[in-house]
Design a protein around this motif. Structure first.
Motif, PDB file in Angstrom:
ATOM      1  N   UNK A  90      48.056  43.304  89.486  1.00 31.71           N
ATOM      2  CA  UNK A  90      46.725  43.558  90.035  1.00 31.71           C
ATOM      3  C   UNK A  90      46.769  44.658  91.086  1.00 31.71           C
ATOM      4  N   UNK A  91      47.817  44.635  91.887  1.00 32.50           N
ATOM      5  CA  UNK A  91      47.923  45.636  92.955  1.00 32.50           C
ATOM      6  C   UNK A  91      47.977  47.047  92.378  1.00 32.50           C
ATOM      7  N   UNK A  92      48.818  47.233  91.355  1.00 35.20           N
ATOM      8  CA  UNK A  92      48.948  48.589  90.789  1.00 35.20           C
ATOM      9  C   UNK A  92      47.682  49.018  90.050  1.00 35.20           C
ATOM     10  N   UNK A  93      46.842  48.053  89.699  1.00 31.39           N
ATOM     11  CA  UNK A  93      45.579  48.404  89.036  1.00 31.39           C
ATOM     12  C   UNK A  93      44.390  48.398  90.005  1.00 31.39           C
ATOM     13  N   UNK A  94      44.688  48.365  91.292  1.00 29.83           N
ATOM     14  CA  UNK A  94      43.629  48.629  92.274  1.00 29.83           C
ATOM     15  C   UNK A  94      43.020  47.438  92.994  1.00 29.83           C
ATOM     16  N   UNK A  95      43.714  46.317  93.057  1.00 31.37           N
ATOM     17  CA  UNK A  95      43.107  45.153  93.710  1.00 31.37           C
ATOM     18  C   UNK A  95      42.886  45.348  95.208  1.00 31.37           C
ATOM     19  N   UNK A  96      43.650  46.244  95.817  1.00 29.80           N
ATOM     20  CA  UNK A  96      43.444  46.519  97.248  1.00 29.80           C
ATOM     21  C   UNK A  96      42.052  47.120  97.464  1.00 29.80           C
ATOM     22  N   UNK A  97      41.599  47.935  96.498  1.00 26.38           N
ATOM     23  CA  UNK A  97      40.249  48.509  96.599  1.00 26.38           C
ATOM     24  C   UNK A  97      39.195  47.406  96.493  1.00 26.38           C
ATOM     25  N   UNK A  98      39.473  46.423  95.637  1.00 27.44           N
ATOM     26  CA  UNK A  98      38.547  45.287  95.486  1.00 27.44           C
ATOM     27  C   UNK A  98      38.444  44.552  96.812  1.00 27.44           C
ATOM     28  N   UNK A  99      39.588  44.294  97.420  1.00 27.18           N
ATOM     29  CA  UNK A  99      39.608  43.583  98.705  1.00 27.18           C
ATOM     30  C   UNK A  99      38.840  44.366  99.765  1.00 27.18           C
ATOM     31  N   UNK A 100      39.095  45.658  99.840  1.00 33.70           N
ATOM     32  CA  UNK A 100      38.421  46.500 100.842  1.00 33.70           C
ATOM     33  C   UNK A 100      36.907  46.505 100.617  1.00 33.70           C
ATOM     34  N   UNK A 101      36.492  46.593  99.357  1.00 29.25           N
ATOM     35  CA  UNK A 101      35.055  46.602  99.042  1.00 29.25           C
ATOM     36  C   UNK A 101      34.403  45.277  99.434  1.00 29.25           C
ATOM     37  N   UNK A 102      35.081  44.170  99.206  1.00 32.31           N
ATOM     38  CA  UNK A 102      34.522  42.861  99.566  1.00 32.31           C
ATOM     39  C   UNK A 102      34.468  42.690 101.079  1.00 32.31           C
ATOM     40  N   UNK A 104      34.065  44.996 103.222  1.00 29.60           N
ATOM     41  CA  UNK A 104      32.959  45.831 103.699  1.00 29.60           C
ATOM     42  C   UNK A 104      31.612  45.187 103.343  1.00 29.60           C
ATOM     43  N   UNK A 105      31.473  44.736 102.119  1.00 33.23           N
ATOM     44  CA  UNK A 105      30.201  44.176 101.650  1.00 33.23           C
ATOM     45  C   UNK A 105      29.793  42.926 102.433  1.00 33.23           C
ATOM     46  N   UNK A 106      30.763  42.045 102.690  1.00 32.33           N
ATOM     47  CA  UNK A 106      30.437  40.757 103.315  1.00 32.33           C
ATOM     48  C   UNK A 106      30.809  40.701 104.810  1.00 32.33           C
ATOM     49  N   UNK A 107      31.294  41.837 105.309  1.00 36.28           N
ATOM     50  CA  UNK A 107      31.637  41.938 106.735  1.00 36.28           C
ATOM     51  C   UNK A 107      32.608  40.836 107.186  1.00 36.28           C
ATOM     52  N   UNK A 108      33.621  40.607 106.393  1.00 36.42           N
ATOM     53  CA  UNK A 108      34.694  39.661 106.744  1.00 36.42           C
ATOM     54  C   UNK A 108      36.036  40.314 106.417  1.00 36.42           C
ATOM     55  N   UNK A 109      37.051  39.850 107.088  1.00 34.43           N
ATOM     56  CA  UNK A 109      38.403  40.296 106.779  1.00 34.43           C
ATOM     57  C   UNK A 109      39.086  39.224 105.929  1.00 34.43           C
ATOM     58  N   UNK A 110      40.168  39.611 105.328  1.00 39.68           N
ATOM     59  CA  UNK A 110      40.979  38.680 104.556  1.00 39.68           C
ATOM     60  C   UNK A 110      41.296  37.447 105.403  1.00 39.68           C
ATOM     61  N   UNK A 111      41.010  36.277 104.866  1.00 46.58           N
ATOM     62  CA  UNK A 111      41.287  35.027 105.574  1.00 46.58           C
ATOM     63  C   UNK A 111      40.112  34.503 106.385  1.00 46.58           C
ATOM     64  N   UNK A 112      39.026  35.271 106.419  1.00 51.46           N
ATOM     65  CA  UNK A 112      37.869  34.857 107.224  1.00 51.46           C
ATOM     66  C   UNK A 112      36.746  34.286 106.360  1.00 51.46           C
ATOM     67  N   UNK A 113      35.827  33.608 107.053  1.00 47.69           N
ATOM     68  CA  UNK A 113      34.648  33.024 106.411  1.00 47.69           C
ATOM     69  C   UNK A 113      33.406  33.616 107.056  1.00 47.69           C
ATOM     70  N   UNK A 114      32.395  33.891 106.259  1.00 52.32           N
ATOM     71  CA  UNK A 114      31.156  34.435 106.813  1.00 52.32           C
ATOM     72  C   UNK A 114      30.505  33.396 107.733  1.00 52.32           C
ATOM     73  N   UNK A 115      29.725  33.860 108.695  1.00 52.00           N
ATOM     74  CA  UNK A 115      29.095  32.948 109.657  1.00 52.00           C
ATOM     75  C   UNK A 115      28.193  31.922 108.995  1.00 52.00           C
ATOM     76  N   UNK A 116      27.551  32.318 107.889  1.00 53.83           N
ATOM     77  CA  UNK A 116      26.644  31.381 107.204  1.00 53.83           C
ATOM     78  C   UNK A 116      27.395  30.440 106.247  1.00 53.83           C
ATOM     79  N   UNK A 117      28.715  30.507 106.264  1.00 51.18           N
ATOM     80  CA  UNK A 117      29.583  29.669 105.422  1.00 51.18           C
ATOM     81  C   UNK A 117      29.317  29.871 103.931  1.00 51.18           C
ATOM     82  N   UNK A 118      28.823  31.047 103.573  1.00 54.19           N
ATOM     83  CA  UNK A 118      28.572  31.336 102.164  1.00 54.19           C
ATOM     84  C   UNK A 118      29.863  31.739 101.448  1.00 54.19           C
ATOM     85  N   UNK A 119      30.766  32.390 102.175  1.00 53.21           N
ATOM     86  CA  UNK A 119      31.933  32.974 101.526  1.00 53.21           C
ATOM     87  C   UNK A 119      33.180  32.923 102.400  1.00 53.21           C
ATOM     88  N   UNK A 120      34.281  32.567 101.784  1.00 48.84           N
ATOM     89  CA  UNK A 120      35.596  32.723 102.400  1.00 48.84           C
ATOM     90  C   UNK A 120      36.357  33.723 101.543  1.00 48.84           C
TER      91      UNK A 120
END
Ligand code: FES
Length: 162
Positions: A90-102, A104-120
């Motif tokens: 996955x890494x060599x096929x661009x999963x880091x870009x997926x992580x970065x996009x998520x 940015x989109x949800x304003x959370x870092x890896x390992x964090x949960x959104x304030x509204x508890x919608x997403x970890x």
């Protein structure tokens, strides 16, 4: 009856005869931790304190056991747990870009949960679907081939959909 309310012998049954008291207690502790997490979604501190008193196990040992297993969580988790695979395929096929996009989109870092508890948002090693790399999961659902802007936007929409 909740696990915390049952005696150790009730929970262990006949198998208990061959276990030491320490082994019995530890077995019940892990079972109770599973039960608590299944009910609350994580391991709340006040519940762990009550469990510690109930089982007569030091709170530090409760935390020591719980933190040994990656499956236990000490903070509330999102309704949707999104895991981006950072395994080699996955890494060599661009999963880091997926992580970065998520992030940015949800304003959370890896390992964090959104304030509204919608997403970890988390990362994971190989999930066994390398042929679909890059892969992510939404709770138990696997989403593969998240390549390019169009697929990324589609993936984000899936996450946002109830
Ligand atoms: S490396 Fe991602 S599924 Fe195998």
């Amino acid at each position: 009856m909740k696990v915390e309310e049952m005696s150790i012998d009730e929970q262990i049954g006949e198998v208990g005869d061959i276990l030491s008291e320490h082994e019995k207690t530890r077995g019940v502790l892990i079972h109770a931790l599973h039960q608590i997490q299944a009910e609350d979604g994580y391991l709340p501190e006040d519940v762990l304190k009550r469990l510690s008193r109930k089982l007569d196990i030091a709170l530090s040992e409760v935390y020591s056991v719980a933190s040994f297993y990656k499956m236990f969580h000490f903070k509330p988790r999102g309704k949707k747990v999104v895991k981006v695979c950072l395994g080699t395929a996955c890494y060599v096929r661009g999963s880091k870009k997926v992580l970065t996009a998520l992030e940015k989109e949800f304003n959370v870092k890896n390992g964090e949960t959104t304030e509204d508890l919608a997403l970890t948002l988390e990362t994971v090693g190989c999930v066994g679907c390398c042929g679909l790399a890059p892969v992510s999961t939404i709770n138990e659902e696997v989403v593969g081939e998240i390549i390019g802007e169009k697929k990324m936007q589609h993936f984000i929409q899936i996450i946002k959909t109830d």
